[in-house]
Design a protein around this motif. Structure first.
Motif, mmCIF file in Angstrom:
data_model
loop_
_atom_site.group_PDB
_atom_site.id
_atom_site.type_symbol
_atom_site.label_atom_id
_atom_site.label_comp_id
_atom_site.label_asym_id
_atom_site.label_seq_id
_atom_site.Cartn_x
_atom_site.Cartn_y
_atom_site.Cartn_z
ATOM 1 N N TRP A 256 4.361 5.891 -6.546
ATOM 2 C CA TRP A 256 2.918 5.587 -6.563
ATOM 3 C C TRP A 256 2.585 4.561 -5.495
ATOM 4 O O TRP A 256 1.607 4.709 -4.752
ATOM 5 C CB TRP A 256 2.520 5.080 -7.952
ATOM 6 N N TYR A 257 3.406 3.489 -5.403
ATOM 7 C CA TYR A 257 3.152 2.436 -4.423
ATOM 8 C C TYR A 257 3.250 2.999 -3.008
ATOM 9 O O TYR A 257 2.406 2.724 -2.148
ATOM 10 C CB TYR A 257 4.161 1.288 -4.599
ATOM 11 N N ASN A 258 4.286 3.793 -2.755
ATOM 12 C CA ASN A 258 4.504 4.369 -1.433
ATOM 13 C C ASN A 258 3.333 5.257 -1.015
ATOM 14 O O ASN A 258 2.886 5.229 0.138
ATOM 15 C CB ASN A 258 5.806 5.170 -1.440
ATOM 16 N N ASP A 259 2.854 6.061 -1.966
ATOM 17 C CA ASP A 259 1.721 6.951 -1.671
ATOM 18 C C ASP A 259 0.440 6.165 -1.403
ATOM 19 O O ASP A 259 -0.365 6.536 -0.544
ATOM 20 C CB ASP A 259 1.492 7.924 -2.838
ATOM 21 N N ARG A 260 0.252 5.081 -2.142
ATOM 22 C CA ARG A 260 -0.998 4.321 -2.033
ATOM 23 C C ARG A 260 -1.030 3.431 -0.794
ATOM 24 O O ARG A 260 -2.053 3.327 -0.106
ATOM 25 C CB ARG A 260 -1.197 3.485 -3.290
ATOM 26 N N PHE A 261 0.096 2.771 -0.478
ATOM 27 C CA PHE A 261 0.103 1.780 0.595
ATOM 28 C C PHE A 261 0.815 2.244 1.867
ATOM 29 O O PHE A 261 0.761 1.565 2.886
ATOM 30 C CB PHE A 261 0.747 0.475 0.106
ATOM 31 N N GLY A 262 1.512 3.377 1.797
ATOM 32 C CA GLY A 262 2.185 3.901 2.982
ATOM 33 C C GLY A 262 3.663 3.563 3.024
ATOM 34 O O GLY A 262 4.117 2.576 2.444
ATOM 35 N N PHE A 263 4.409 4.384 3.767
ATOM 36 C CA PHE A 263 5.873 4.248 3.760
ATOM 37 C C PHE A 263 6.347 2.944 4.402
ATOM 38 O O PHE A 263 7.386 2.404 4.034
ATOM 39 C CB PHE A 263 6.516 5.449 4.469
ATOM 40 N N GLN A 264 5.567 2.409 5.367
ATOM 41 C CA GLN A 264 5.977 1.160 6.010
ATOM 42 C C GLN A 264 5.966 0.003 5.014
ATOM 43 O O GLN A 264 6.918 -0.787 4.943
ATOM 44 C CB GLN A 264 5.072 0.852 7.194
ATOM 45 N N LYS A 265 4.905 -0.094 4.214
ATOM 46 C CA LYS A 265 4.861 -1.117 3.162
ATOM 47 C C LYS A 265 5.914 -0.835 2.101
ATOM 48 O O LYS A 265 6.496 -1.769 1.521
ATOM 49 C CB LYS A 265 3.469 -1.155 2.524
ATOM 50 N N GLY A 266 6.167 0.470 1.855
ATOM 51 C CA GLY A 266 7.218 0.824 0.896
ATOM 52 C C GLY A 266 8.577 0.346 1.366
ATOM 53 O O GLY A 266 9.379 -0.195 0.578
ATOM 54 N N ASP A 267 8.860 0.506 2.656
ATOM 55 C CA ASP A 267 10.128 0.016 3.209
ATOM 56 C C ASP A 267 10.237 -1.501 3.066
ATOM 57 O O ASP A 267 11.313 -2.042 2.778
ATOM 58 C CB ASP A 267 10.242 0.396 4.683
ATOM 59 N N GLN A 268 9.120 -2.193 3.270
ATOM 60 C CA GLN A 268 9.134 -3.648 3.145
ATOM 61 C C GLN A 268 9.442 -4.074 1.708
ATOM 62 O O GLN A 268 10.150 -5.061 1.476
ATOM 63 C CB GLN A 268 7.785 -4.220 3.595
ATOM 64 N N VAL B 259 -1.474 3.162 -13.015
ATOM 65 C CA VAL B 259 -0.695 3.711 -11.905
ATOM 66 C C VAL B 259 -0.317 5.144 -12.288
ATOM 67 O O VAL B 259 -0.570 5.581 -13.419
ATOM 68 C CB VAL B 259 0.574 2.865 -11.630
ATOM 69 N N VAL B 260 0.310 5.841 -11.365
ATOM 70 C CA VAL B 260 0.690 7.239 -11.626
ATOM 71 C C VAL B 260 2.199 7.358 -11.571
ATOM 72 O O VAL B 260 2.840 6.914 -10.600
ATOM 73 C CB VAL B 260 0.048 8.170 -10.570
ATOM 74 N N ASP B 261 2.823 7.932 -12.616
ATOM 75 C CA ASP B 261 4.272 8.108 -12.612
ATOM 76 C C ASP B 261 4.647 9.345 -11.804
ATOM 77 O O ASP B 261 3.789 10.054 -11.254
ATOM 78 C CB ASP B 261 4.835 8.158 -14.031
ATOM 79 N N ARG B 262 5.967 9.633 -11.728
ATOM 80 C CA ARG B 262 6.445 10.738 -10.899
ATOM 81 C C ARG B 262 5.930 12.095 -11.379
ATOM 82 O O ARG B 262 5.875 13.054 -10.614
ATOM 83 C CB ARG B 262 7.982 10.733 -10.860
ATOM 84 N N GLY B 263 5.564 12.183 -12.650
ATOM 85 C CA GLY B 263 5.040 13.443 -13.184
ATOM 86 C C GLY B 263 3.546 13.600 -12.977
ATOM 87 O O GLY B 263 2.956 14.602 -13.397
ATOM 88 N N GLY B 264 2.907 12.606 -12.347
ATOM 89 C CA GLY B 264 1.470 12.673 -12.095
ATOM 90 C C GLY B 264 0.629 12.160 -13.244
ATOM 91 O O GLY B 264 -0.594 12.264 -13.223
#
Length: 580
Positions: free
Chosen positions: A443-455, A522-527
């Protein structure tokens, strides 16, 4: 008689009657909390205007008597030395001007050392900042001579001015002493920390040891230990005295807990490189050792022991050089081996990191560079390692770590994780495994982008290592399974506190990744929408008693069950189970 004349008389009387003394302040290793040596500090008579060393040396310089005072101070420092064993060092202050002193002659200091049972290898000349060096060519020439005799060099007050930095560049010392002005409140001052980080990196590349001066707060001690500074000195660890220092257990614990954890590389200790070596008692005749070398052509050296504690080293080539002279054979053949052994070899405990041993070994005098390193276990003889073996192992470990480490965090990957677990299981010594997984990371990665996810992933890697440094032990391990999954393997006496520390650090820092945004769901992996303030962490704590056989699969299955149990709860949480 005026006051000025009285002062002059008192000063000359002080010199003539040798009315100065030395006190000794301990210098403590930030690897193990042991006293590595002492700095000798000069004091004048209590009942005179020269009790303060600053006033005394300033007056001596004004009167052109600095050379005489410094010579006397060196002699007093050696006479009163409180070194406990041959591995400890005595730091003796000398001003840069004294290098031009005709009395600072070869052999004079050696005579005094021998008189009091010390060796050049025990002495570090600490060049102070009373005056800057004017002729570096002359200084380098003089100091090079002393280095060939086995003395070492330290530059004092680094960070306090340009001249000390120039001295470091020109003289390439064995030790750099970081000035108190840079150390004070370093745990609160990011700029000071950044400057010191530069010193640490430079020192690593140049095989120079750093000594932080003026430690007065536990927080300063913890920060310096975390940063990888080698040694520390200050009132917190011991005030100047004429007696042997004892570091408080609480300060040793601080050092032990905050040691720079090698989370990004494989843990590798010198004990894993030890090999058998010939051992002889101190009173064995030289002829017996020579015969051993003749019969064992592959032996490059032997260790000399007393009650199974190493006392010296004899290298093959050096022994036969002793015996090669015209009358040397008859002169030495029936003497005992302790008369020709090197009585200050490099001796390290088996748990010392290999890279640290490499730095210690390669900073030795050139004629000792390829001597064997003696390895002990609880002070007793355990084996030896060659410089070649040490350097090859470092190269191999770094290549292996780079090949299989996680590219994002630099932490060891699955191959090294399995290897580490198998090593623990084979040793049958209790340990525990912490498996960490971020909840709602997708959910975080989708919302804020992969760069923030990597951080956020990198943040998790950092806090795992920091928590291990605080509550773990020096042999603990942190790995990156992949994605947002991490593992810690520890022998901490407080595994539950370690888990809570990971959670606390995560909860404190994760909010900065939300960029001020707020939400209810938030949204879990199952949506599916789940009520949550954001990303949380679930920990599985598997405590392995090792009283009965345990398999890797069983540890993995137990961790998976605990993770499922933890994820059924809202918020960051850990679940634990004891096995074996």
């Amino acid at each position: 008689m005026n006051t000025q004349s009285e002062v002059a008389i008192q000063f000359h009387k002080l010199i003539e009657e040798q009315r100065i003394s030395s006190v000794y302040q301990p210098i403590v290793s930030l690897q193990d909390g042991q006293v590595m040596g002492y700095e000798a500090l000069t004091r004048g008579p209590v009942d005179s205007p020269f009790h303060s060393p600053l006033a005394m040396f300033q007056y001596a310089e004004q009167q052109g008597e600095l050379y005489r005072l410094e010579r006397l101070a060196r002699e007093k420092a050696i006479q009163g030395s409180i070194l406990e064993h041959g591995q400890q060092l005595l730091f003796i202050n000398i001003s840069s001007h004294v290098l031009e002193d005709p009395g600072f002659i070869p052999g004079k200091t050696l005579e005094i050392l021998q008189q009091y049972g010390l060796r050049p290898s025990n002495v570090v000349f600490e060049i102070t900042e009373r005056s800057s060096i004017e002729d570096f060519t002359l200084a380098k020439k003089i100091l090079a001579h002393y280095r060939t005799q086995g003395y070492r060099i330290a530059i004092d007050d680094a960070g306090a001015g340009y001249s000390s930095l120039q001295a470091i560049a020109e003289l390439q010392p064995d030790f750099i002493k970081i000035d108190r002005s840079l150390i004070e409140n370093i745990h609160l001052n990011k700029v000071k920390a950044y400057i010191l980080e530069t010193f640490v990196t430079f020192a690593q590349k140049m095989n120079i040891s750093l000594i932080a001066e003026g430690i007065e707060q536990v927080e300063e001690l913890a920060k310096l230990t975390q940063m990888g500074v080698h040694y520390a000195q200050g009132f917190l660890l011991g005030r100047p005295s004429t007696s042997v220092a004892t570091v408080q257990d609480t300060h040793k614990m601080t050092i032990w807990q905050h040691r720079n954890v090698q989370g990004g590389t494989m843990t590798w200790h010198i004990g894993e490189l030890k090999t058998p070596v010939g051992v002889f008692h101190t009173k064995v005749q030289i002829s017996e050792v020579a015969e051993f070398f003749k019969k064992n052509q592959e032996a490059v050296g032997v260790v000399i022991v007393h009650e199974n504690e190493p006392r010296g080293l004899v290298m093959r080539d050096r022994l036969f050089q002793h015996l090669a002279g015209q009358y040397a054979f008859s002169l030495y053949w029936n003497r005992t081996i302790d008369s020709v052994m090197d009585d200050s070899p490099l001796i390290v405990d088996e748990l010392t990191p290999v890279e640290q041993v490499s730095q210690m070994a390669t900073s030795r005098a050139i004629h000792h560079l390829y001597d064997l390193v003696i390895i002990t276990s609880q002070g007793k003889m355990a084996g030896s390692a060659s410089i070649r073996t040490i350097l090859e192992s470092i190269t191999n470990v770094k290549m292996e770590s780079a090949r299989v480490a996680n590219p994002l965090t630099g932490l060891p990957g699955n191959l090294q994780i399995n290897r580490e677990l198998n090593k623990r299981l084979t040793a049958r010594v209790p340990f525990h495994v912490i498996y960490a997984d971020l909840d709602y990371f997708k959910w975080y990665n989708d919302r804020f982008g992969f760069q923030k996810g990597d951080q956020l992933i990198q943040y998790m890697a950092d806090l795992m290592q920091q928590a291990i440094a605080f509550y773990g032990t020096p042999t603990d391990f942190v790995g990156h399974v992949g994605g947002d999954d991490f593992i810690a393997i520890s022998t901490s006496l407080s595994p539950k506190l370690l888990c809570q520390e990971i959670i606390n650090r995560f909860e404190t820092g994760v909010r900065m990744f939300y960029e001020g945004e707020e939400w209810e769901y938030v949204v879990d992996r199952g949506g599916t929408q789940v009520k949550s303030e954001g990303v949380t962490v679930s920990l599985s704590l598997v405590i392995c008693n090792c009283e009965s056989p345990i398999s890797l699969d069983y540890i993995s299955q137990t961790a998976a069950q605990l993770k499922k149990k933890a994820k059924a709860h809202q918020g960051s949480i850990y679940c634990f189970q004891t096995i074996g």
